[in-house]
Design a protein around this motif. Structure first.
Motif, PDB file in Angstrom:
ATOM      1  N   PHE A  95       0.862  -1.188   0.000  1.00 35.47           N
ATOM      2  CA  PHE A  95       0.000   0.000   0.000  1.00 35.47           C
ATOM      3  C   PHE A  95       0.895   1.234   0.000  1.00 35.47           C
ATOM      4  O   PHE A  95       2.075   1.174   0.351  1.00 35.47           O
ATOM      5  N   ALA A  96       0.313   2.354  -0.388  1.00 38.51           N
ATOM      6  CA  ALA A  96       1.074   3.611  -0.451  1.00 38.51           C
ATOM      7  C   ALA A  96       0.135   4.776  -0.189  1.00 38.51           C
ATOM      8  O   ALA A  96      -1.084   4.674  -0.386  1.00 38.51           O
ATOM      9  N   LYS A 131       4.807  11.858  -5.980  1.00 40.02           N
ATOM     10  CA  LYS A 131       4.717  12.372  -4.611  1.00 40.02           C
ATOM     11  C   LYS A 131       4.194  11.252  -3.712  1.00 40.02           C
ATOM     12  O   LYS A 131       3.006  11.164  -3.417  1.00 40.02           O
ATOM     13  N   VAL A 132       5.106  10.409  -3.261  1.00 41.05           N
ATOM     14  CA  VAL A 132       4.762   9.261  -2.415  1.00 41.05           C
ATOM     15  C   VAL A 132       5.219   9.576  -0.995  1.00 41.05           C
ATOM     16  O   VAL A 132       6.415   9.757  -0.739  1.00 41.05           O
ATOM     17  N   LEU A 133       4.272   9.638  -0.079  1.00 42.92           N
ATOM     18  CA  LEU A 133       4.597   9.965   1.303  1.00 42.92           C
ATOM     19  C   LEU A 133       4.982   8.734   2.115  1.00 42.92           C
ATOM     20  O   LEU A 133       5.797   8.827   3.041  1.00 42.92           O
ATOM     21  N   MET A 134       4.402   7.575   1.777  1.00 38.19           N
ATOM     22  CA  MET A 134       4.685   6.385   2.559  1.00 38.19           C
ATOM     23  C   MET A 134       4.377   5.154   1.725  1.00 38.19           C
ATOM     24  O   MET A 134       3.444   5.154   0.928  1.00 38.19           O
ATOM     25  N   VAL A 135       5.169   4.114   1.909  1.00 37.05           N
ATOM     26  CA  VAL A 135       4.957   2.825   1.270  1.00 37.05           C
ATOM     27  C   VAL A 135       5.122   1.767   2.345  1.00 37.05           C
ATOM     28  O   VAL A 135       6.050   1.825   3.152  1.00 37.05           O
ATOM     29  N   LEU A 142       7.990   2.202   4.870  1.00 38.85           N
ATOM     30  CA  LEU A 142       8.957   3.246   4.537  1.00 38.85           C
ATOM     31  C   LEU A 142       8.246   4.594   4.593  1.00 38.85           C
ATOM     32  O   LEU A 142       7.252   4.800   3.897  1.00 38.85           O
ATOM     33  N   ILE A 143       8.770   5.510   5.390  1.00 41.86           N
ATOM     34  CA  ILE A 143       8.153   6.822   5.600  1.00 41.86           C
ATOM     35  C   ILE A 143       9.076   7.882   5.011  1.00 41.86           C
ATOM     36  O   ILE A 143      10.275   7.900   5.296  1.00 41.86           O
ATOM     37  N   GLY A 144       8.514   8.763   4.203  1.00 45.35           N
ATOM     38  CA  GLY A 144       9.297   9.828   3.590  1.00 45.35           C
ATOM     39  C   GLY A 144       9.442  11.044   4.479  1.00 45.35           C
ATOM     40  O   GLY A 144       8.680  11.240   5.429  1.00 45.35           O
ATOM     41  N   ARG A 145      10.419  11.895   4.134  1.00 45.87           N
ATOM     42  CA  ARG A 145      10.657  13.132   4.889  1.00 45.87           C
ATOM     43  C   ARG A 145      10.750  14.330   3.955  1.00 45.87           C
ATOM     44  O   ARG A 145      11.859  14.811   3.666  1.00 45.87           O
ATOM     45  N   PRO A 146       9.694  14.881   3.442  1.00 40.34           N
ATOM     46  CA  PRO A 146       8.306  14.417   3.607  1.00 40.34           C
ATOM     47  C   PRO A 146       7.891  13.386   2.576  1.00 40.34           C
ATOM     48  O   PRO A 146       6.887  12.719   2.749  1.00 40.34           O
TER      49      PRO A 146
END
Length: 216
Positions: A95-96, A131-135, A142-146
């Motif tokens: 999921f993302a 623009k993927v914030l989280m996968v 995996l969490i992005g910053r941002p």
């Protein structure tokens, strides 16, 4: 003569007692005269109580080691396990959370999302959501910053339909002004299908030069 001698002794005793009290510390005077405490200016005091589990404040002159070998070993083991799952394709259904047109959507493979308002892509266009914030998967996230690196995560989507929403009603009314307005309108909708969510390569690898294929 005796009266004069007694008056002299009384005067000396009174004078010495007054001088002793004038030169005595304030604490002694307050001990003998509690009423003097009424004229004192109170000073606000705060009692700082810390929970037993709260760590003491370290001295800023000393160097605090925030990273140790044990934590580094744990992070290395977790990273290797995630890379192993990606290499052997054992991540399962992923999921993302993506951002499209100012809104965030939680999507999985073969999901269909509706984007409100005008959007230029036409039916049949294939898009890559960058623009993927989280996968995440069943075992890791995996969490992005941002946001995550677009070279690491690729989400492909296809525009399948462009249509209008249901008829909406807008009613405006002002009391005692004989003002009533009613309008009907429909907004544009674009339906987007998520084709795939993939992680390209290892998560701990950083390319020396990134994003050269994109021209802004």
């Amino acid at each position: 003569m005796a009266t004069l001698f007694g008056f002299t002794r009384l005067f000396n005793y009174a004078a010495s007692n007054c001088l002793r009290r004038a030169l005595a510390p304030a604490a002694i005077c307050k001990q003998y005269y509690p009423a003097l405490r009424l004229w004192e200016t109170p000073i606000a005091e705060y009692r700082v109580t810390k929970p037993p589990w709260m760590k003491p404040i370290p001295d800023y002159q000393t160097e605090v080691q925030e990273w140790d070998e044990e934590r580094e070993k744990i992070c290395t083991d977790v990273t290797n396990e995630i890379n192993n799952q990606i290499a052997t394709d054992k991540v399962g259904r992923m999921f993302a959370i993506v951002q499209v047109c100012g809104k965030q959507f939680k999507v999985t493979q073969y999901d269909i999302i509706i984007i409100e308002g005008f959007w230029p892509p036409n039916i049949g266009d294939t898009l890559k959501l960058e623009k993927v914030l989280m996968v995440g998967s069943k075992d890791f996230t995996l969490i992005g910053r941002p946001i995550l690196n677009r070279e690491l995560v690729s989400i492909d989507a296809t525009v399948i339909e462009k249509t209008l929403s249901h008829t909406k009603t807008r009613f405006r009314f002002r009391p005692r002004k004989q003002y009533r307005r009613i309008n009907f309108y429909r907004t544009q909708h674009t339906m987007l299908r998520i084709n795939s969510i993939n992680i390209n390569g290892n998560i701990d690898e950083k390319k020396e030069v990134e994003g050269l294929d994109r021209i802004y």
